[in-house]
Design a protein around this motif. Structure first.
Motif, PDB file in Angstrom:
ATOM      1  N   GLY A  40      -8.021  -0.545   3.556  1.00  0.00           N
ATOM      2  CA  GLY A  40      -7.585  -1.802   2.960  1.00  0.00           C
ATOM      3  C   GLY A  40      -6.135  -2.091   3.318  1.00  0.00           C
ATOM      4  N   ASP A  44      -1.694  -5.814  11.004  1.00  0.00           N
ATOM      5  CA  ASP A  44      -0.369  -5.553  11.586  1.00  0.00           C
ATOM      6  C   ASP A  44       0.392  -6.863  11.777  1.00  0.00           C
ATOM      7  OD1 ASP A  44      -0.632  -2.864  11.637  1.00  0.00           O
ATOM      8  OD2 ASP A  44      -0.786  -2.667  13.823  1.00  0.00           O
ATOM      9  N   SER A  49       7.214  -7.197  10.489  1.00  0.00           N
ATOM     10  CA  SER A  49       7.876  -5.932  10.828  1.00  0.00           C
ATOM     11  C   SER A  49       9.255  -6.146  11.421  1.00  0.00           C
ATOM     12  CB  SER A  49       7.029  -5.146  11.837  1.00  0.00           C
ATOM     13  OG  SER A  49       5.752  -4.888  11.316  1.00  0.00           O
ATOM     14  N   PHE A  52      11.664  -6.972   8.700  1.00  0.00           N
ATOM     15  CA  PHE A  52      11.935  -5.780   7.886  1.00  0.00           C
ATOM     16  C   PHE A  52      12.929  -4.861   8.606  1.00  0.00           C
ATOM     17  CE2 PHE A  52       7.475  -5.956   5.731  1.00  0.00           C
ATOM     18  CZ  PHE A  52       7.949  -6.881   4.813  1.00  0.00           C
ATOM     19  N   ARG A  53      12.679  -4.631   9.897  1.00  0.00           N
ATOM     20  CA  ARG A  53      13.554  -3.725  10.653  1.00  0.00           C
ATOM     21  C   ARG A  53      14.979  -4.294  10.700  1.00  0.00           C
ATOM     22  NH1 ARG A  53      10.970  -3.578  15.085  1.00  0.00           N
ATOM     23  NH2 ARG A  53      12.162  -5.301  15.974  1.00  0.00           N
ATOM     24  N   THR A 100       5.906   3.647  -7.545  1.00  0.00           N
ATOM     25  CA  THR A 100       5.703   4.047  -6.155  1.00  0.00           C
ATOM     26  C   THR A 100       4.300   3.585  -5.726  1.00  0.00           C
ATOM     27  OG1 THR A 100       7.243   5.862  -6.499  1.00  0.00           O
ATOM     28  CG2 THR A 100       5.800   6.030  -4.589  1.00  0.00           C
ATOM     29  N   MET A 103      -0.706   2.598  -6.911  1.00  0.00           N
ATOM     30  CA  MET A 103      -1.366   3.864  -7.261  1.00  0.00           C
ATOM     31  C   MET A 103      -0.604   4.578  -8.372  1.00  0.00           C
ATOM     32  SD  MET A 103      -4.121   5.353  -6.330  1.00  0.00           S
ATOM     33  CE  MET A 103      -4.488   6.260  -7.828  1.00  0.00           C
ATOM     34  N   SER A 239       2.003  -3.875  -1.855  1.00  0.00           N
ATOM     35  CA  SER A 239       1.279  -3.282  -0.724  1.00  0.00           C
ATOM     36  C   SER A 239       0.472  -4.301   0.071  1.00  0.00           C
ATOM     37  CB  SER A 239       0.339  -2.179  -1.220  1.00  0.00           C
ATOM     38  OG  SER A 239       1.085  -1.052  -1.647  1.00  0.00           O
ATOM     39  N   LYS A 240      -0.198  -5.201  -0.624  1.00  0.00           N
ATOM     40  CA  LYS A 240      -1.089  -6.109   0.093  1.00  0.00           C
ATOM     41  C   LYS A 240      -0.385  -7.417   0.462  1.00  0.00           C
ATOM     42  CE  LYS A 240      -4.106  -2.946  -1.010  1.00  0.00           C
ATOM     43  NZ  LYS A 240      -4.592  -1.910  -0.084  1.00  0.00           N
ATOM     44  N   ALA A 243       3.679  -5.004   2.474  1.00  0.00           N
ATOM     45  CA  ALA A 243       3.213  -3.902   3.316  1.00  0.00           C
ATOM     46  C   ALA A 243       3.019  -2.659   2.462  1.00  0.00           C
ATOM     47  CB  ALA A 243       4.225  -3.614   4.430  1.00  0.00           C
ATOM     48  N   PRO A 244       1.929  -1.917   2.705  1.00  0.00           N
ATOM     49  CA  PRO A 244       1.658  -0.734   1.884  1.00  0.00           C
ATOM     50  C   PRO A 244       2.610   0.429   2.155  1.00  0.00           C
ATOM     51  CG  PRO A 244      -0.067  -1.037   3.542  1.00  0.00           C
ATOM     52  CD  PRO A 244       0.824  -2.228   3.627  1.00  0.00           C
ATOM     53  N   GLY A 245       3.181   0.492   3.368  1.00  0.00           N
ATOM     54  CA  GLY A 245       4.056   1.614   3.704  1.00  0.00           C
ATOM     55  C   GLY A 245       5.268   1.743   2.801  1.00  0.00           C
ATOM     56  N   TRP A 246       5.709   0.607   2.203  1.00  0.00           N
ATOM     57  CA  TRP A 246       6.864   0.674   1.305  1.00  0.00           C
ATOM     58  C   TRP A 246       6.635   1.589   0.124  1.00  0.00           C
ATOM     59  CZ3 TRP A 246      10.433  -0.930   4.095  1.00  0.00           C
ATOM     60  CH2 TRP A 246      10.465  -2.173   4.720  1.00  0.00           C
ATOM     61  N   ARG A 247       5.381   1.628  -0.373  1.00  0.00           N
ATOM     62  CA  ARG A 247       5.084   2.288  -1.653  1.00  0.00           C
ATOM     63  C   ARG A 247       5.997   1.722  -2.745  1.00  0.00           C
ATOM     64  NH1 ARG A 247       1.293   2.121  -1.228  1.00  0.00           N
ATOM     65  NH2 ARG A 247       0.501   3.627  -2.717  1.00  0.00           N
ATOM     66  N   ASN A 276      13.683   1.348   0.432  1.00  0.00           N
ATOM     67  CA  ASN A 276      12.630   0.340   0.503  1.00  0.00           C
ATOM     68  C   ASN A 276      12.752  -0.690  -0.614  1.00  0.00           C
ATOM     69  OD1 ASN A 276      11.877   1.980   2.577  1.00  0.00           O
ATOM     70  ND2 ASN A 276       9.929   2.611   1.705  1.00  0.00           N
TER      71      ASN A 276
END
Lengths: 404, 404
Positions: A40, A44, A49, A52-53, A100, A103, A239-240, A243-247, A276
């Motif tokens: 889920g 990309d 991205s 963000f960078r 975080t 979840m 996350s959705k 981006a989920p990578g941030w947590r 983040n």
């Protein structure tokens, strides 16, 4: 000398793995040509991205690398309150704790509410990482069927009565549910609130997708229907939508719970990672979030349409599929002569064919839905969705070839 | 209509706050001129913030913003195995899981090993966020005194016998202990291993500071003394050697536990945030970590020396203080006519004077050590340490003025 036995806690048997977001499906998804219906994850190309960078390269400083406040970075909390004021879930800062990811919001909810043996209601099918968290706190899970209007609240009274227990918590993903894609109707939301109050049970309202409606009308949230209700515990995440990578996510709960949430989170990870939080805050402060969400809705609608069309094209008479009004997922049920297919068997063949999905039984604590599967339309272009569905059809053919 | 009662879990009463890393002390520390002896944070000048920002601006890409594998990003795991090969704790990849800081390592340990009612041994004083995690899983804590050689293992047998329980886990920070600064002797490490095996108890070996020895000789780690021992669970972190804001750490545990750790972590936060794992990996790959650690050892030795000197200068005959060979903390005990001072009362006065510390009772589950305090020397320059100690002396004077 024999190796000593490791003294596991009783709950270790309840620490169940899940196929969702697991290393297995991740590794599969990393294979270059696999069509990624499993995870889920946002597309990309739906993640800014580069921006963000750039922000990271501009704004990170020593304040980003030290400990942060357990409840969240003050600037992010402030911007979040401002942002939420324009949504269906406005909240004051005394209700919010940064988590975080979503979840951890579920982990906190179970830490606060679930004693071993407690009855926790979950949708069937459900998000297994959520139900797994409840299990890890010793919950007894009661699976309640869902239909096109979400959890079938009409069945709830009888199902609960049979357990001879009073529910302690009700775990629901009311909007664009994971994995079914369906949305709980207004009537059912009202009925569920009433039952929660009758039982004194908490509603854990997990809503990662609510801002991603691409068609139809908003259904009022639980928070709107029952403002300042202490029995509502809302779990949200970037996350959705980013981006989920941030947590990075948040919970919105009764202010009386805030200190307990902070204490509980301190004993989990001290604070959510700080860089983040700073990057997300800066992104929001630059004002692009609304425009970004608007573009996601266009993108995901197109992909959902492509998935529905691909099912009609490649699997006519083979499978029915839900037609969600937002979010990430369609839920497919194999039918007719395919109704006895086990999608766990199909999974292996499909991976070899180059398409990944989550088999139905992985989305039910009791292992129901042998002939169903979760398909994420968000991660793939319409062209890839068509190819993936073709591969899925071929996998089914391979599995059932030579049957009587 | 009265508000419904929120149905808290029984453990909610055990979700205790801590003054460590809490918002209270954080807010205090943010006041510009406060001398920061409270938080266990690396010095701002000890964090290569510019390099981190540069790396972020260079390497973050779409792979940094999606979900990562629950066990950790493969590149970071590989680099970590290579790096650990040159330390006292070499580990193979099948032993490692990346965690959201060392704190999550402790959360995972308790999730795996601690049933409600289980006896868990902790040092006295101890790191309260660690003992709080055990409490949140229902542990019965047994505080064991420490002296200049660490946990007094000679007392352990008798203390445990009195509980009529067999310990399930032993939580220790053996090296440059938080908060006392002392290091457990080789003899005691061996004795503790023997007792752990006798009881079948897990040693939760929390060692955030081991790479920060600035004087004296390394004491062999538990892992070195008992290689491949399934009863050893090692919790490690980048928080003190790089920066706590990342929330990136790892656990090193028996390979048979790895799938359980992954399952448990999935139900906590899915995966550790990905951008920070990528930045940390890139930083390590550029080869600067050893040099960085060498410079930290010089910096922190100088600061520890400054703190010892400042105590002798400003508090002669008032307080004794431990003289650690590494890490972040000195432990001060007020003595003579100050032996009955309550450092919780002193705390408020000291904040007003412009110096923050952690009162002793906050570092003991039973609230012991009313006349002791934890002082972090890592965050302040020698000049500021001198000023802080002067302020501490003045606070003591204010508190005790006019006493009989």
């Amino acid at each position: 000398m024999t190796a000593p036995t490791i003294p596991l806690a009783g709950r270790a048997k309840d620490l169940v793995g899940s196929m969702i977001d697991s290393s297995t499906s991740l590794l599969a998804a990393q294979r270059h040509d696999i069509v990624r219906f499993a995870m889920g994850s946002p597309a990309d190309e739906a993640v800014p991205s580069d921006e963000f960078r750039q922000i990271a390269g501009e704004i990170l400083d020593s304040s980003s690398f030290t400990y942060g406040a357990t409840e969240g970075e003050p600037r992010l909390l402030g911007l979040l309150v401002d942002y939420l004021a324009g949504t269906a879930d406005p909240a004051s800062e005394d209700r919010l704790v940064i988590t975080t990811g979503g979840m951890q919001g579920l982990d906190l909810a179970c830490k606060l509410f679930v004693d071993p043996g407690d009855l926790v209601i979950v949708e069937s099918p459900t998000y297994t990482n959520g139900s797994a968290t409840a299990l890890s706190y010793g919950a007894q899970l009661l699976e309640v069927p869902t239909d096109e209007n979400g959890m079938d609240v009409d069945l709830l009274g009888d199902l609960v009565a049979r357990t001879r227990q009073t529910p302690k918590a009700i775990y629901t993903i009311p909007t664009f549910q994971n994995p079914s894609g369906v949305t709980m109707s207004l009537e059912r939301r009202k009925a569920l609130l009433e039952m929660a109050h009758h039982w004194g049970a908490v509603i854990i309202d997990d809503d990662p997708y609510g801002l991603l409606r691409f068609t139809g009308e908003d259904v009022p949230t639980f928070r709107t229907l029952s403002p300042d209700d202490p029995l509502l515990f809302s779990v949200r995440t970037f996350s959705k939508i980013l981006a989920p990578g941030w947590r990075v996510g948040w919970v919105d709960a009764d202010p009386s719970l805030r200190q307990l949430l902070i204490n509980g989170k301190q004993a989990m990870d001290t604070c959510t990672n700080v860089p983040n939080q700073h990057i997300v805050a800066e992104y929001i402060s630059r004002g692009g979030l609304d425009e970004h969400l608007a573009s996601l809705r266009v993108l995901y609608r197109e992909r959902k349409d492509a998935m529905i069309a691909a099912v009609a094209k490649h699997l006519p008479g083979v499978a029915s599929v839900t037609d969600p009004e937002g979010g990430f997922f369609c839920w497919m049920t194999l039918e007719n002569e395919y109704a006895d297919v086990d999608t766990r068997e199909l999974f292996e063949i499909a991976l070899a064919e180059g398409v990944a999905f989550i088999p139905g039984p992985a989305l039910s604590p009791g292992g129901r839905f042998h002939n169903a599967l979760r398909l994420c339309f968000a991660s793939s272009t319409p062209e890839r969705i068509d190819i993936g569905m073709q591969r899925l059809a071929r996998s089914l053919e391979t599995l059932t070839r030579g049957r009587p």
